[in-house]
Design a protein around this motif. Structure first.
Motif, short mmCIF file in Angstrom:
data_model
loop_
_atom_site.label_atom_id
_atom_site.label_comp_id
_atom_site.label_asym_id
_atom_site.label_seq_id
_atom_site.Cartn_x
_atom_site.Cartn_y
_atom_site.Cartn_z
N ALA A 194 9.16 -0.02 43.09
CA ALA A 194 8.19 1.19 43.60
C ALA A 194 7.26 1.51 42.37
O ALA A 194 6.16 1.88 42.83
CB ALA A 194 9.34 2.36 43.96
N ALA A 195 7.77 1.64 41.18
CA ALA A 195 6.79 1.94 40.16
C ALA A 195 5.51 1.18 40.26
O ALA A 195 4.27 1.83 39.96
CB ALA A 195 7.33 2.11 38.74
N LEU A 196 5.70 -0.15 40.11
CA LEU A 196 4.72 -1.20 40.23
C LEU A 196 3.71 -0.95 41.58
O LEU A 196 2.74 -0.99 41.25
CB LEU A 196 5.20 -2.50 40.03
N GLY A 197 4.42 -0.94 42.62
CA GLY A 197 3.69 -0.83 43.89
C GLY A 197 2.92 0.41 43.83
O GLY A 197 1.62 0.57 44.39
N LEU A 198 3.38 1.72 43.52
CA LEU A 198 2.82 2.79 43.30
C LEU A 198 1.51 3.03 42.24
O LEU A 198 0.46 3.31 42.51
CB LEU A 198 3.50 3.94 43.05
N TRP A 199 1.73 2.22 41.17
CA TRP A 199 0.76 2.08 40.31
C TRP A 199 -0.20 1.51 40.66
O TRP A 199 -1.55 1.76 40.53
CB TRP A 199 1.23 1.65 38.91
N LEU A 200 0.00 0.28 41.36
CA LEU A 200 -1.14 -0.57 42.15
C LEU A 200 -2.12 0.30 43.05
O LEU A 200 -3.11 0.02 43.32
CB LEU A 200 -0.72 -1.94 42.61
N VAL A 234 0.65 -3.36 48.79
CA VAL A 234 1.08 -3.61 49.86
C VAL A 234 2.48 -4.42 49.95
O VAL A 234 3.40 -4.18 50.28
CB VAL A 234 0.26 -3.91 51.14
N LEU A 235 2.33 -5.47 49.41
CA LEU A 235 3.24 -6.59 48.95
C LEU A 235 4.54 -5.92 48.59
O LEU A 235 5.66 -6.28 48.86
CB LEU A 235 2.69 -7.88 48.37
N LEU A 236 4.26 -5.06 47.49
CA LEU A 236 5.49 -4.37 46.71
C LEU A 236 5.99 -3.28 47.35
O LEU A 236 7.12 -2.69 46.81
CB LEU A 236 4.97 -4.10 45.45
N LEU A 237 5.37 -2.70 48.36
CA LEU A 237 6.16 -1.58 49.01
C LEU A 237 6.24 -1.72 50.45
O LEU A 237 7.19 -1.26 50.90
CB LEU A 237 4.94 -0.44 49.17
N ALA A 238 5.67 -2.44 51.25
CA ALA A 238 5.84 -2.62 52.78
C ALA A 238 5.84 -4.14 53.23
O ALA A 238 5.71 -4.31 54.36
CB ALA A 238 4.84 -1.58 53.44
N LEU A 239 5.87 -5.17 52.56
CA LEU A 239 5.60 -6.54 52.93
C LEU A 239 6.73 -6.71 54.17
O LEU A 239 6.36 -7.31 55.16
CB LEU A 239 6.20 -7.52 51.88
N PRO A 240 8.24 -6.44 54.06
CA PRO A 240 9.19 -6.61 55.24
C PRO A 240 8.86 -5.69 56.20
O PRO A 240 8.85 -6.29 57.15
CB PRO A 240 10.39 -6.16 54.43
N ASP A 241 8.11 -4.44 56.11
CA ASP A 241 7.73 -3.74 57.43
C ASP A 241 7.10 -4.48 58.12
O ASP A 241 7.24 -4.33 59.40
CB ASP A 241 7.04 -2.35 56.79
N LEU A 242 5.91 -5.18 57.45
CA LEU A 242 5.00 -6.02 58.58
C LEU A 242 5.47 -7.24 58.96
O LEU A 242 5.19 -7.44 60.22
CB LEU A 242 3.91 -6.29 57.54
N VAL A 243 6.24 -8.03 58.15
CA VAL A 243 6.47 -9.39 58.67
C VAL A 243 7.69 -9.52 59.49
O VAL A 243 7.79 -10.23 60.50
CB VAL A 243 6.77 -10.34 57.39
N TRP A 244 8.79 -8.62 59.40
CA TRP A 244 9.85 -8.44 60.16
C TRP A 244 9.52 -7.84 61.59
O TRP A 244 10.22 -8.10 62.52
CB TRP A 244 10.88 -7.55 59.65
#
Length: 466
Positions: free
Chosen positions: A36-42, A249-259
């Protein structure tokens, strides 16, 4: 001749048991916090004023375990903010779940069977520490931001009236703790359902071969979608040059989209609506479908997505091929004595459970309302906060309100998944039978069911065990 010694792994002592449970919880939180920290930083959350990043990070973790975040504030009688977010950043959730499962299983290695009392004790201790950690998380997931007044005139009027507009957020304690507990129990149940390394009580051994091959195969399907989505995301970052937001997006919500794409490929539908400029970084076809005219409810399906981009039709054969491969693998790993119809039924049940969980995990609700007299939102205020939690960038600047809803139509999605599972499970069993080798062991080879290599019931480690 002296027989080789064996080692029996027994239940831990009281102190060791609590330390093991603490290790599971700490490892899970560390993994979720790191991702989460890396995704939020990005996503740009490191620019939030007033040292708000740690609180936003805690809020993201709270969302990842199924909690919700409430936002409120204003400027006395002149402005009021009312908002709420309930959406799971599943990349963060998945990182925590996988790490917790691995640590939990490592504490149970060197055995194929575990006592029911020991397993319940381990789970109970983990639950207690988990609940304490969630309570502490809700205390850390709160912060208040000062919101700049918009325009010179508004600044002057606000100063004369002594207004100090503020926007704050806090994790909702009941939903974070309650749903977070359910999240942990689902993770542990999934661990025992999928992994052959997870020892079971003797009373459950006859059922493991009815569950684990199909559950493991469906888990591989979900992982395959993640790999495909990750490759597409990296390619998008390279081609379109918006690498930072795409990686966020990949670090926060990738499964939300692909699933969600997995469910849509099976024919499932989601209902949703996006009004205002919430700024969610979603693929263009999905965003266009959600933006129904006049704020009407939109239906996300294979047809509506294909209307925006014809390549969406590929979701259908992709789902079919992956499910067929999974059905073959489930039959291949099952005992040779299992009948074709049993494979089909078991795989159908596994598919139905998988799509049910995907539907529940991909639900999203984000509503906000802003009543303003001379208050400009943005520049480190509410918009930045929502953008950070959901991976966007300052979506509320200059807006008066908006909403996002995304809900699965489970009463059709689950039966559709069961039907797909029934068909692909039967076809996979036929293919596995034609290979001449179906199942690593037969049900009669080992009393009580399947045993991992090198392990025997009773918790004894034999020479050469891996």
């Amino acid at each position: 001749m002296q027989q080789p010694t064996t080692r029996v792994a027994g239940p831990p002592g009281a102190l060791r048991g609590w330390l093991d449970a603490l290790a599971v919880v700490l490892a899970g939180f560390a993994a979720m916090a790191a991702v989460a920290a890396l995704g939020l930083w990005l996503a740009g959350a490191d620019d939030l004023p007033g040292g708000g990043f740690p609180a936003v990070l805690a809020g993201a973790v709270a969302l990842a375990v199924g909690g919700s975040v409430q936002l409120d504030g204003g400027a006395g009688q002149f402005a009021a903010v009312d908002a709420g977010i309930s959406a799971m950043p599943l990349s963060v959730s998945l990182a925590g779940a996988v790490v917790m499962a691995e640590v939990f299983l490592r504490q149970l290695r060197f055995r194929a069977v575990a006592g029911g009392g020991e397993l319940l004790g381990r789970i109970a201790r983990t639950v207690v520490i988990w609940l304490v950690a969630l309570a502490l998380l809700t205390l850390g997931a709160r912060h208040t931001f000062d919101v700049p007044l918009g325009g010179d005139l508004a600044q002057t009027i606000g100063g004369a009236l002594g207004l100090t507009p503020e926007v704050g957020f806090h994790a909702d304690a009941p939903s974070t703790v309650g749903i977070g507990l359910a999240w942990l129990l689902v993770v542990l149940a999934g661990t025992f359902a999928v992994s052959r390394r997870a020892p079971l009580p003797r009373v459950l051994l006859p059922y493991q071969l009815a569950v684990r091959p199909a559950a493991f195969a469906l888990w591989l399907v979900l992982l395959a979608y993640l790999v495909i989505g990750l490759a597409a995301g990296v390619l998008t970052a390279i081609v379109h040059g918006n690498a930072r937001q795409t990686l966020a997006v990949l670090l926060l919500a990738l499964p939300d989209l692909v699933w969600l794409a997995f469910g849509v490929g099976l024919g499932a539908q989601w209902h949703g609506r996006l009004s205002g400029a919430l700024g969610l970084p979603v693929p263009r076809p999905l965003a266009e479908v959600l933006r129904a005219p006049d704020g009407q409810q939109a239906t996300i399906s294979l047809g509506t997505l294909a209307d925006q981009d014809a390549r969406s039709w590929w979701l259908l054969p992709l789902a079919a091929v992956l499910l067929l491969a999974a059905g073959f693998l489930a039959a291949y790993r099952s005992p040779r004595t299992v009948r074709l119809w049993q494979h089909a039924v078991r795989f159908a049940l596994a598919g139905a459970v998988a799509v049910l969980l995907v539907g529940l995990w991909t639900r999203a609700d984000a509503d906000y309302g802003l009543s303003v007299l001379g208050v400009g939102v943005g520049q480190g205020g509410l918009g930045d906060l929502i953008g950070s939690l959901l991976g966007g960038a300052n979506p509320l600047a200059g807006l008066g309100g908006g909403s996002l809803t995304l809900r699965p139509v489970l009463w059709t999605a689950v039966p559709l998944a069961a039907g797909w599972g029934l068909l692909t499970g039967a076809l996979g069993a036929l293919l596995a039978a034609r290979t001449g080798r179906r199942g690593e062991v037969s049900s009669g080879d080992v009393p009580g069911g399947e045993v991992s290599g090198g392990e025997v019931p009773g918790g004894k480690e034999v020479p050469g065990a891996g």
